[in-house]
Design an enzyme around this catalytic site. Structure first.
Site, PDB file in Angstrom:
ATOM      1  N   SER A 157      44.073  39.999  41.163  1.00 18.65           N
ATOM      2  CA  SER A 157      43.789  39.569  39.799  1.00 18.65           C
ATOM      3  C   SER A 157      43.653  38.056  39.781  1.00 18.65           C
ATOM      4  CB  SER A 157      44.945  39.977  38.886  1.00 18.65           C
ATOM      5  OG  SER A 157      46.077  39.182  39.208  1.00 18.65           O
ATOM      6  N   LYS A 158      43.512  37.530  38.561  1.00 14.30           N
ATOM      7  CA  LYS A 158      43.352  36.078  38.391  1.00 14.30           C
ATOM      8  C   LYS A 158      44.476  35.284  39.047  1.00 14.30           C
ATOM      9  CE  LYS A 158      40.596  35.872  34.195  1.00 14.30           C
ATOM     10  NZ  LYS A 158      40.958  36.982  33.300  1.00 14.30           N
ATOM     11  N   ARG A 159      45.641  35.936  39.156  1.00 13.28           N
ATOM     12  CA  ARG A 159      46.772  35.252  39.803  1.00 13.28           C
ATOM     13  C   ARG A 159      46.409  34.797  41.213  1.00 13.28           C
ATOM     14  NH1 ARG A 159      50.946  38.031  41.492  1.00 13.28           N
ATOM     15  NH2 ARG A 159      49.835  40.008  41.266  1.00 13.28           N
ATOM     16  N   HIS A 160      45.466  35.514  41.815  1.00 14.31           N
ATOM     17  CA  HIS A 160      45.071  35.174  43.185  1.00 14.31           C
ATOM     18  C   HIS A 160      43.884  34.211  43.216  1.00 14.31           C
ATOM     19  CE1 HIS A 160      47.067  39.175  43.476  1.00 14.31           C
ATOM     20  NE2 HIS A 160      47.696  38.544  44.441  1.00 14.31           N
ATOM     21  N   GLY A 161      43.633  33.537  42.080  1.00 17.97           N
ATOM     22  CA  GLY A 161      42.479  32.633  42.021  1.00 17.97           C
ATOM     23  C   GLY A 161      41.349  33.347  41.302  1.00 17.97           C
TER      24      GLY A 161
END
Ligand code: GLU
Length: 498
Positions: free
Chosen positions: A254-258
């Site tokens: 997800s966005k947490r990973h960039g």
């Protein structure tokens, strides 16, 4: 099965950019269609008026085209089973809704949001999942009229009989669940809009979809869809639910990973071939364990049987490696065209069409840079040794190299010869160095290291036999960032010592 008739679809909701998960779903559908000579349909699930935008629609089309996932039917392509945007299909949903209502398989539900919320709150307090209790299921015609008379617009629910719902998922095997875990679900909302589960079944059925290949997040919707197919008396497609994609930390990607939008990967300099290859390996593997696969090889080898049901882990390092491998298949001219936008943006090459001599220089430059990059964007830092030169920033180690016994003698002789010779000519640099070796009686590192320091003001960098001709020819061109020739560079390093 008549494999000529495989019909699959990718059905994104155009509410933003496609991310790697969506694109993998699109790719698996496309590969399956191409593998079996079938039809790949693109359908836009744009019923969420608040979040669907035309801008997102265009970016979906652009992303799919960039990946080379051309659709046979859908927006812009047309087809016999259209329209291919859900907002243009409301008439079809209403017609099927009416059929279900008339057959007594669906019923209007007048429960208010407050009633439903109260039920949900009670269920929560008792630690149960909320299932609609069927309040409106058995209202008489008069009762329904009365509610309508009060101006209440009903939702429509499917009448789901208690039963075990079973289907066989191509990836996960047999799935069985009791219908009481979901109950009489909503087909259409009070404002007349269809729910996802309703519209998707009508569309998949009317578009004669044979295989529904989609993300595992939809697995819990499938039993609801199966009971609707049954209620409508329509053939049920085969289902294949793709496992989740995890980030390197084991959490859902997800966005947490960039930024995991396809757009971001394109901007970072990934090639479509590498994205196709890398995404194919997220959940599928080749029977012979081959990792670097072209699009054609994937089409020949892909099948649903080799899809893994455990989660796939996204590894950007591996994707970079695939990118470097796919980059090798291109000629220097093609690599030049691909890296040019990045060099133009960095102010190193002029925008617009290039003069022939600049063009051919840019191709030689690309030939040098491609050895040193995995991603197209890396062409910019890789071109630093060509465009940037500042002896004042030389580090300690490089300065120490200049203090070696023969260094200054070598540098002076090199500067002098380089000023006399045309080093853009192939082989001229080698000839120069061989001459110096004989004349100065210096060889090996004592000869080459000072030359490297003179030409690049750095300890390490590209092969000088390739770099020197590029510097020499580049110094004669009018470029937005001027290139200094090898003689001038060496003179500037010498000046530092005086
Ligand atoms: N619009 C849905 C999504 O983007 C499609 C799900 C499906 O393929 O049925 O998740």
């Amino acid at each position: 099965m008549n494999t000529d008739r495989v019909r699959v679809r990718f059905a994104p909701s155009p509410t933003g950019h496609l991310h790697l998960g969506n694109v993998r779903t699109a790719l698996f559908n496309w590969l399956y269609a191409r593998r079996h000579g079938g039809t790949f349909i693109l359908r836009l699930e744009d019923t969420d008026a608040a979040r669907s935008t035309q801008e997102s629609v265009l970016s979906v089309l652009e992303d799919l085209r960039w990946m080379g996932l051309e659709w046979d039917e859908g927006p812009e392509a047309g087809g016999e089973f259209g329209p291919y945007r859900q907002t243009e299909r409301y008439g079809l949903y209403t017609a099927h809704l009416n059929r279900l209502l008339e057959a007594g398989k669906a019923y209007p539900c007048f429960c208010s949001q407050e009633d439903l919320e109260r039920g949900r709150a009670e269920a929560r307090a008792a630690g149960r999942t909320y299932i609609y209790p069927g309040t409106c299921r058995h209202l008489t015609a008069e009762q329904r009229e009365a509610r309508r008379g009060e101006g209440i617009r009903p939702a429509v629910r499917l009448h789901v009989k208690p039963q075990t719902v079973s289907f066989t998922d191509v990836v996960r095997g047999p799935v069985s669940i009791h219908s009481q875990t979901f109950g009489d679900w909503i087909l259409s909302r009070p404002d007349g809009s269809p729910t996802y589960n309703f519209a998707v079944v009508i569309d998949d059925a009317l578009m004669a979809v044979t295989h529904v290949i989609r993300g595992e997040d939809h697995l819990s919707n499938t039993p609801k869809q199966v009971v609707l197919y049954e209620a409508l008396g329509l053939p049920i497609p085969r289902f294949a639910h793709l496992s989740m994609i995890l980030g390197p930390d084991g959490g859902k990607l997800s966005k947490r990973h960039g930024d995991v939008s396809l757009d971001a990967f394109r901007a970072r300099g990934y090639l479509p071939e590498a994205m196709v290859n890398g995404l194919a390996l997220l959940g599928w593997s080749d029977s012979e364990g081959q990792e670097i696969l072209t699009r054609e090889e994937l089409v020949q080898r892909f099948d649903l049987e080799r899809i893994n049901k455990s989660a796939a882990v996204f590894d950007e390092g591996k994707l970079r490696h695939l990118n470097a491998a796919h980059l090798k298949a291109y000629s220097d001219e093609q690599v030049e065209a691909m890296i040019r936008p990045h060099l133009v943006q960095a102010g190193r090459l002029p925008a617009g069409p290039l003069a022939p001599e600049v063009q051919s220089w840019a191709v030689s430059l690309a030939g040098l840079l491609r050895q040193r990059i995995d991603l197209l964007t890396e062409a910019v830092p890789a071109s630093d040794p060509v465009f940037l030169f500042d002896p004042a920033t030389m580090d300690e180690a490089a300065r120490a190299g200049l203090a070696e016994p023969d260094a200054v003698r070598v540098l002076r002789a090199f500067a002098e010869e380089a000023g006399r010779m045309d080093l853009s000519v192939p082989g001229a640099y080698r000839e120069l160095v061989m001459g110096l070796k004989a004349r100065l009686k210096v060889k090996g590192k004592a000869l080459f290291h000072p030359i490297r320091l003179g030409v690049t003001a750095a300890d390490s960098g590209p092969d000088l036999e390739r770099l020197v001709p590029i510097l020499a020819s580049g110094s004669r061109l009018a470029l937005p960032t001027p290139v200094l020739g090898p003689a001038e560079r060496t003179r500037r390093v010498l000046a530092l010592l005086e």
